[in-house]
Design an enzyme around this catalytic site. Structure first.
Site, short mmCIF file in Angstrom:
data_model
loop_
_atom_site.label_atom_id
_atom_site.label_comp_id
_atom_site.label_asym_id
_atom_site.label_seq_id
_atom_site.Cartn_x
_atom_site.Cartn_y
_atom_site.Cartn_z
N CYS A 46 -4.30 -7.21 8.09
CA CYS A 46 -2.95 -6.67 8.24
C CYS A 46 -3.08 -5.16 8.45
O CYS A 46 -3.76 -4.49 7.67
CB CYS A 46 -2.13 -6.96 6.97
SG CYS A 46 -0.70 -5.87 6.83
N HIS A 71 5.69 4.96 -7.94
CA HIS A 71 4.87 6.11 -7.58
C HIS A 71 5.72 7.11 -6.80
O HIS A 71 6.91 6.89 -6.54
CB HIS A 71 3.59 5.69 -6.84
CG HIS A 71 3.83 4.90 -5.58
ND1 HIS A 71 4.57 5.37 -4.52
CD2 HIS A 71 3.42 3.65 -5.22
CE1 HIS A 71 4.59 4.49 -3.56
NE2 HIS A 71 3.93 3.40 -3.96
N HIS A 92 -1.74 -3.19 5.22
CA HIS A 92 -2.36 -3.39 3.90
C HIS A 92 -3.88 -3.55 3.96
O HIS A 92 -4.54 -3.62 2.91
CB HIS A 92 -1.72 -4.59 3.19
CG HIS A 92 -0.26 -4.35 2.90
ND1 HIS A 92 0.73 -4.72 3.77
CD2 HIS A 92 0.34 -3.72 1.88
CE1 HIS A 92 1.90 -4.33 3.27
NE2 HIS A 92 1.69 -3.72 2.13
N LYS A 136 -4.43 2.45 -4.59
CA LYS A 136 -5.03 2.21 -5.91
C LYS A 136 -6.54 2.40 -5.83
O LYS A 136 -7.16 2.95 -6.72
CB LYS A 136 -4.71 0.79 -6.38
CG LYS A 136 -3.36 0.71 -7.07
CD LYS A 136 -3.19 -0.63 -7.76
CE LYS A 136 -1.74 -0.83 -8.14
NZ LYS A 136 -1.31 -2.20 -8.15
N CYS A 160 3.03 -7.54 2.81
CA CYS A 160 4.28 -7.42 3.59
C CYS A 160 5.28 -8.48 3.18
O CYS A 160 6.45 -8.36 3.51
CB CYS A 160 4.02 -7.62 5.08
SG CYS A 160 2.91 -6.45 5.84
N CYS A 170 0.90 -12.35 5.10
CA CYS A 170 0.39 -11.18 4.37
C CYS A 170 1.23 -11.02 3.11
O CYS A 170 2.45 -10.86 3.17
CB CYS A 170 0.49 -9.91 5.20
SG CYS A 170 0.14 -8.44 4.20
N HIS A 225 7.87 5.89 -3.84
CA HIS A 225 9.16 5.29 -4.23
C HIS A 225 10.14 6.40 -4.62
O HIS A 225 11.32 6.35 -4.30
CB HIS A 225 9.01 4.36 -5.45
CG HIS A 225 8.08 3.21 -5.23
ND1 HIS A 225 6.98 2.99 -6.01
CD2 HIS A 225 8.09 2.20 -4.33
CE1 HIS A 225 6.34 1.90 -5.61
NE2 HIS A 225 6.99 1.41 -4.58
N LYS A 227 -3.56 8.90 2.41
CA LYS A 227 -2.67 7.80 2.06
C LYS A 227 -2.91 7.42 0.59
O LYS A 227 -4.05 7.36 0.14
CB LYS A 227 -2.97 6.60 2.98
CG LYS A 227 -1.88 5.56 2.95
CD LYS A 227 -2.07 4.48 4.00
CE LYS A 227 -1.06 3.39 3.72
NZ LYS A 227 -1.16 2.25 4.58
N1 MSP Z 1 10.86 -4.79 -1.67
C1 MSP Z 1 10.72 -4.25 -0.37
C2 MSP Z 1 12.02 -3.64 0.12
C3 MSP Z 1 13.18 -4.58 0.15
S1 MSP Z 1 14.66 -3.76 0.65
C4 MSP Z 1 15.76 -4.98 0.85
C5 MSP Z 1 9.65 -3.17 -0.38
N2 MSP Z 1 9.31 -2.69 -1.58
S2 MSP Z 1 8.20 -1.54 -1.82
O1 MSP Z 1 8.16 -1.34 -3.24
O2 MSP Z 1 6.97 -1.87 -1.17
O3 MSP Z 1 8.74 -0.24 -1.12
C6 MSP Z 1 10.02 0.27 -1.49
C7 MSP Z 1 10.36 1.48 -0.65
O4 MSP Z 1 9.43 2.52 -0.95
C8 MSP Z 1 10.24 1.20 0.86
O5 MSP Z 1 11.32 1.76 1.56
C9 MSP Z 1 8.95 1.88 1.24
O6 MSP Z 1 8.93 2.36 2.56
C10 MSP Z 1 8.94 3.05 0.26
N3 MSP Z 1 7.60 3.55 0.06
C11 MSP Z 1 6.52 2.93 -0.48
N4 MSP Z 1 5.45 3.78 -0.42
C12 MSP Z 1 5.82 4.95 0.17
C13 MSP Z 1 5.21 6.18 0.42
N5 MSP Z 1 3.92 6.42 0.17
N6 MSP Z 1 5.99 7.17 0.92
C14 MSP Z 1 7.33 7.03 1.14
N7 MSP Z 1 7.93 5.87 0.92
C15 MSP Z 1 7.18 4.79 0.55
O7 MSP Z 1 9.19 -2.78 0.70
#
Ligand code: MSP
Length: 528
Positions: free
Chosen positions: A144, A18, A147, A301, A129, A126, A21, A298
């Site tokens: 949590c 999304h 989440h 889904k 997390c 969780c 990411h 925020k």
């Molecule tokens: N798999 C772990 C990270 C392991 S690193 C050794 C994880 N994955 S995640 O898919 O949940 O998130 C990946 C990255 O995307 C994280 O740095 C997270 O902060 C970032 N983001 C997820 N949602 C976000 C937003 N809505 N806005 C900005 N970044 C966000 O955590």
């Protein structure tokens, strides 16, 4: 600068990417491209985090194997990064064989060192997390806080890592290195969390979590996803408890791990402790960015407001991802939360990229064709007659000064702030054109003055093209092409003399570098 090694968080693959990411990958790519203008040896790692209970359960719910789910979704991440021109050097998947084997060896080394021990434990886990939570950190309803889900009560015999052994060393490291955690205001949060840390569980019973890397010599246990995931930053370079890989020796320690603020604890407490236990140097900086909301809400889904990064490109029928990259990279000051809205997107990229920057180049080149047949006249450079046009020397000096200011912002990972400086110099240049009115100079047949105004603007536009390149690589290439400017120049080699004398361009070769989003022109061009 000899090398620059930069990494992103690796994304969970229980769903498609999304915009959040994408935000992280875009800002990392912007930083990486900027540093590629400062060193010949830049290395950019990204990838996917593929083990753990969440992925196991999502796959089971879909009636496919975890590996099938990972393959399907890892490809979606790769495709999205491709569409956004994320120019990574390596994409690691934690299900890659070399990574799994290296993680097993890392775990074994920590056991041999005496930093991992077995312990019977009951805790609140969780799945979002992928960690045990401290009861005092839950919401009033026992959820949590990130989440908003009730954690599961887990009673298992697990391996534990002696995090407490490294507490003092980590506190000292953070205090001795005020730029270890960026932005600095987050360091206090981490120091507070360090106050009451305990040893952490670093394995799960195989009976509960099957989708994980087996502990060597104890296949009843699978290695905790965060040891698995964090290790990617070194296993990708070929580290497997031996430091004999050429790539590892060249790039480690990382210059920066770019991550979201939600996973700072894992990167600034757990990861340094694991590295200390392995006798390895720590990364130089951990840059924790903020979160992206959609229309100030925020993303979730359940609210149905999750936006895919490619959908923005498709909805606005953008031929290139530059506008979206620019918008995202400038959506928040360093480390703060940002927001995405369609209206704001349109307004900002039209104002900055089309009206201010694109138009400036377009009308200057058009005037060069109209008044000088597209030629840069001998002697029209500021250096030849600095007194001819008031403000031209100052403008050029300011543009070169902006290069230093931008570099300095990037030293502190202030990407939006750096972009603002680029737009400031564009605004000043627009004002320089208005103040000197080259069309009036031409009418009055003051051709030497007119030529100098245009040449000065085009010189500045070469510098602007180089500076905007990390954000908007395609626009920068189009600018550079029309300016016959070599974009591969290092920032430190930029001068006030980037434009060659002689014929620069003909009328047919002038093309807008960015069409306004939603404009008639944009509509026509996308229908072609
Ligand atoms: N798999 C772990 C990270 C392991 S690193 C050794 C994880 N994955 S995640 O898919 O949940 O998130 C990946 C990255 O995307 C994280 O740095 C997270 O902060 C970032 N983001 C997820 N949602 C976000 C937003 N809505 N806005 C900005 N970044 C966000 O955590």
């Amino acid at each position: 600068m000899d090398k620059f090694y930069i990494t992103t968080a690796i994304d969970y693959v229980n769903g498609a990417p999304h915009i959040g990411h994408a935000y992280e990958k875009i800002i990392t790519d912007v930083i990486a491209r900027h540093y590629s203008q400062r060193t010949d040896d830049m290395y950019f790692l990204t990838g996917t985090d593929e083990h753990g209970i969440k992925i196991q359960k999502t796959a089971a719910a879909k009636g496919i194997t975890p590996k099938e789910l990972c393959d399907e979704n890892a490809q979606k991440f790769k495709d999205a990064w491709n569409a956004l021109d994320i120019n990574y050097n390596q994409f690691i998947r934690t299900t890659d064989d070399y990574h799994e084997k290296a993680v097993q060896k890392i775990f074994k080394k920590l056991v041999e060192k005496g930093d991992i021990y077995k312990h019977s434990y009951e805790g609140l886990y969780c799945q979002g997390c992928e960690c045990f939570l401290n009861p005092k950190d839950l919401t009033e309803d026992g959820l949590c806080p990130d989440h908003l889900k009730k954690p599961e009560v887990v009673k298992e015999e697990n391996y534990f890592f002696k995090l407490t052994k490294y507490k003092d060393a980590i506190i000292k490291h953070i205090k001795d290195n005020p730029d270890f955690i960026v932005p600095a205001f987050r360091a206090n949060e981490v120091l507070n969390q360090l106050e009451d840390i305990q040893d952490i569980s670093v394995s799960r019973a195989k009976s509960n979590v099957q989708w994980g890397i087996d502990v060597l010599d104890d296949p009843e246990q699978s290695i905790y996803v965060w040891i698995d995931a964090l290790s990617n930053y070194i296993t990708a370079l070929g580290y497997d408890t031996e430091t004999n890989s050429e790539k590892y020796n060249k790039y480690w320690p990382a210059d920066v791990h770019v991550i979201g603020k939600d996973i700072l604890k894992f990167h600034s407490i757990y990861w340094p402790a694991f590295l200390m236990a392995l006798d390895l140097p720590l990364p130089k900086h951990i840059f924790a960015h903020g979160w992206i909301t959609i229309d100030e809400t925020k993303m979730s889904k359940s609210l149905g407001n999750v936006i895919s990064p490619t959908s923005v490109i498709e909805n606005f029928e953008l031929k290139e991802p530059d506008a979206f990259r620019y918008y995202m990279a400038t959506s928040a000051p360093c480390g703060r939360d940002g927001n995405y809205s369609d209206d704001d997107f349109k307004e900002k990229v039209n104002a900055h990229l089309a009206n201010s920057m694109g138009n400036l180049l377009n009308r200057t080149l058009s005037m060069l064709v109209k008044y000088f047949d597209g030629e840069i006249k001998e002697g029209s450079k500021v250096a030849s007659h600095p007194e001819l046009v008031s403000g031209s020397l100052e403008l050029l000096k300011k543009a070169l000064g902006t290069v230093k200011i931008v570099e300095n912002h990037f030293n502190h990972f202030e990407i939006a702030e750096a972009a603002q400086e680029i737009m400031n110099i564009v605004d000043l240049t627009n004002k320089f054109v208005t103040d000197n009115a080259p069309w009036t100079l031409a009418k009055e047949e003051k051709m030497a003055e007119c030529a100098q105004v245009l040449t000065t603007v085009l010189e500045v536009m070469c510098i602007v093209a180089a500076l905007i390149y990390p954000y908007c690589p395609n626009i920068a290439k189009s600018m550079a092409k029309q300016l016959s400017f070599d974009l591969s120049v290092k920032l430190d080699d930029l001068t006030a003399d980037n434009i060659k004398n002689g014929k620069l361009i003909s009328k047919e070769e002038i093309t807008p570098v960015f069409l306004r989003v939603d404009s008639e022109l944009a509509d026509k061009s996308s229908k072609k």
